[in-house]
Every structure is written in C-alpha cells, then in structure tokens.
Write a protein that holds these residues in place. Sequence first.
Motif, PDB file in Angstrom:
ATOM      1  N   SER A  49       0.993  -1.318   0.021  1.00 24.11           N
ATOM      2  CA  SER A  49      -0.178   0.002  -0.261  1.00 24.11           C
ATOM      3  C   SER A  49       0.798   1.214  -0.068  1.00 24.11           C
ATOM      4  O   SER A  49       0.530   2.320  -0.515  1.00 24.11           O
ATOM      5  CB  SER A  49      -0.803  -0.136   1.215  1.00 24.11           C
ATOM      6  OG  SER A  49      -1.753  -1.190   1.138  1.00 24.11           O
ATOM      7  N   THR A  50       1.970   1.337   0.864  1.00 25.17           N
ATOM      8  CA  THR A  50       2.938   2.514   1.002  1.00 25.17           C
ATOM      9  C   THR A  50       3.630   2.591  -0.590  1.00 25.17           C
ATOM     10  O   THR A  50       3.536   3.888  -0.986  1.00 25.17           O
ATOM     11  CB  THR A  50       3.959   2.149   1.971  1.00 25.17           C
ATOM     12  OG1 THR A  50       3.311   2.115   3.144  1.00 25.17           O
ATOM     13  CG2 THR A  50       4.832   3.734   1.932  1.00 25.17           C
ATOM     14  N   ILE A  51       4.040   1.776  -1.110  1.00 23.16           N
ATOM     15  CA  ILE A  51       4.705   1.848  -2.521  1.00 23.16           C
ATOM     16  C   ILE A  51       3.616   2.577  -3.559  1.00 23.16           C
ATOM     17  O   ILE A  51       4.061   3.434  -4.305  1.00 23.16           O
ATOM     18  CB  ILE A  51       5.609   0.703  -2.759  1.00 23.16           C
ATOM     19  CG1 ILE A  51       6.185   1.173  -4.161  1.00 23.16           C
ATOM     20  CG2 ILE A  51       4.753  -0.411  -3.339  1.00 23.16           C
ATOM     21  CD1 ILE A  51       7.468   2.387  -4.086  1.00 23.16           C
ATOM     22  N   LEU A  52       2.512   1.684  -3.375  1.00 22.44           N
ATOM     23  CA  LEU A  52       1.387   2.315  -4.514  1.00 22.44           C
ATOM     24  C   LEU A  52       0.947   3.870  -4.303  1.00 22.44           C
ATOM     25  O   LEU A  52       0.855   4.542  -5.099  1.00 22.44           O
ATOM     26  CB  LEU A  52       0.163   1.223  -4.417  1.00 22.44           C
ATOM     27  CG  LEU A  52       0.489  -0.086  -4.800  1.00 22.44           C
ATOM     28  CD1 LEU A  52      -0.720  -1.124  -4.840  1.00 22.44           C
ATOM     29  CD2 LEU A  52       0.956  -0.150  -6.588  1.00 22.44           C
ATOM     30  N   ALA A  53       0.951   4.108  -2.978  1.00 25.96           N
ATOM     31  CA  ALA A  53       0.550   5.484  -2.732  1.00 25.96           C
ATOM     32  C   ALA A  53       1.465   6.393  -2.885  1.00 25.96           C
ATOM     33  O   ALA A  53       1.090   7.440  -3.531  1.00 25.96           O
ATOM     34  CB  ALA A  53       0.211   5.391  -1.118  1.00 25.96           C
ATOM     35  N   MET A  54       2.745   5.873  -2.869  1.00 22.37           N
ATOM     36  CA  MET A  54       3.972   6.758  -3.366  1.00 22.37           C
ATOM     37  C   MET A  54       3.966   6.984  -4.906  1.00 22.37           C
ATOM     38  O   MET A  54       4.173   8.133  -5.248  1.00 22.37           O
ATOM     39  CB  MET A  54       5.110   6.268  -2.830  1.00 22.37           C
ATOM     40  CG  MET A  54       6.406   7.175  -3.218  1.00 22.37           C
ATOM     41  SD  MET A  54       7.954   6.240  -2.539  1.00 22.37           S
ATOM     42  CE  MET A  54       9.019   7.564  -3.031  1.00 22.37           C
TER      43      MET A  54
END
Length: 348
Positions: free
Chosen positions: A74-79
Amino acid sequence: MSFFTKPTKAKATATVRAKDDGHDRPVPWIENRPRSMTDVSAQEEVVQVLRKCLESQNLPHLLFYGPPGTGKTSTILAMTRDMFGPELMRSRVLELNASDERGIQVIREKVKNFARSTVSQNDSGRSCPPYKIIILDEADSMTSDAQAALRRTMENYSKITRFCLICNYVSRIIEPLASRCAKFRFKPLPVEQSKAKLAYICGQEGITHEAGALDQVIDASEGDLRRATMFLQSAHRLYTNQALTAPAIQEIAGVIPAQRIAELTSAWQSKSYEAIRTAVDQAVWAGFSAHQIISQVHDAVIDGAQWTSLQKAQLAQLMGAVDKCLSDGADEHLQLLNFMMQASKLVA
C-alpha cells in the motif's frame, strides 16, 4: 451497511468499488488502500524518508520487508500515485507478484523489457521524475537465478528505472541484490493505531460492536491489519444487524477457546495415554487446526507459572519440531498425539 449494496451519496463508505465495463462492482474492504502517503497508517519513519525522496525526486532502489499486513504494498502504491498521478501510473509503474511469476524467464522478458523501454511522454502537466518504477511483490519467493538476473537488470537500467522489492523475509534476498537497495523495515501496527483504524471502518460501515470485540480482532490478527479487516468484514456479514461480540470474533478467526487449551495442558498431568488421546481426539473432531493448537499452547506455556524455565524451553523446542513437521505436510492428528505424549514426559 451491506457489503453487496451500492452506497448512497449521503453516506461515505469504506467499501471500495471498482468499475467493470462501466458498472460498479463491490470488492473486499482490504482493497481500500491509501490513495496517498498522507493516508498511510503508522510506519512514521518510513513515510518520513519516502516523503523526502518525493520532494527531491531522487528515489533509490527500495527494499520493503516485514510481517504481512503492515502496509508495504500500500505504501509504494500510494507513493507512485503521488509521484506520477493516476494518468501516468499505467505507463510508468509495473507491478508483479513474484510468488506467481518468480522464474528467470519472467525477469528476462517482462521485467527487462519494461526496464529498458523509454520513459513515456509526460502530458499530465505535473512535475514527475524521468524514470519508471517496477514493483516486485513477494520477492523472497523468487529463485536464486531470477534474483541474480534481476541484479544485472538493475545495474544496466538504473538511470531510467527504479525497483521496489517487497518481501516478508529479507534473509531470502541475495546479498548482491539487497546491497543495491535502501532497506525499510515495516513493523506490526501498534494496538492503538490498529484499533483506531478498525473503529474508523466500523463507523463508515455502520457496524456496532460490544466492548472488547475490537481488542479480540486485534489479538487474533497478530498485528496484521489486512487480516483484521477481513475478520471484521466476515463477522459483519455473518452477524448482520447484530452487535459484534468477542466470542463471535473468536468463532470467525478460528481462535480456540481458552478452556479447550487448558484441557489439553491438564491432560499432561494425567500421564495416561487414554486421557491424552481423548483430549486430542476432541480437539481434532471439533475442527481446530493443529497449527492453531500448537500456537495457543505455546502462548499458554510461556505465560504459565506452573512450569520451570527449563521445561518451557524444552516444550518450545518440541513445539518447533512439531510445527516443522506440520508445515511439511505430516498428519495433524498423529503429530498432536505425539506432541502431547512427549510433553507429558517433560513436565513430569
């Protein structure tokens, strides 16, 4: 709020809806991923460093590792969404699950072809870095040959492509690959933040719950927010129009009642094969998982005051061996019976 009904405009909902041929269709709550870095729960240190990278647009190769359900993907996709915007994400971001496509052929074809392709034209009008991002989820499932081939690809195309490797066990990533990445450890979410997130979902979905229900969800999920969300959704669907209770959550999560665990550990004192076999038979016939039984017996032993430190160490060693056999596909009934008999000798 019904999971299968379309939400009204008057009420916000945490249920994600995706478009399929122009029609809305419901998807699980766990797919309600953060839309930007500001929505990421916990992991303050990781988020702070990644925000600095966003500001400078100088992103290194990344390696995210930690327990499941802690927000790595989720973090890398949000980034990437903050970095490129939804328009450029389709051409600038490649996401692969290495547990499904983990061979060297995938690295040579899909990954290498995408990595060496030129950066797409930026017509969105926003400032974004001149490189692409390849996300390899479950990278610890990749073969050693595939990881070695990936290392060479990272070297050759680092000017126009950045890689983000996501895994649960960083020790399974070869050192030449890990040394080329900035490592970020994702920790299990604190109880307070997990409870706040679950309470938010309950508020959005109109779920009522009794005191202690959310605590039981957190205990059963063991810091995995994704699993906790699934438990919450399953319990809501099963107990529609009812307030969720701690026993209901235990039933959904497959948690074994404390009384059953006490019966198993008490059978050790009898030294009787018949008594031990009866306790094991009842646990197996009740449909409880052997892995779950071993896990909860382990917790009971560690917290118990009736066993010495030496006995606890010996029992833990025995449970580790049994867990290994279960993971290799051994018969659950026989392994539990064998464990119980050997444990009765250790606590004599």
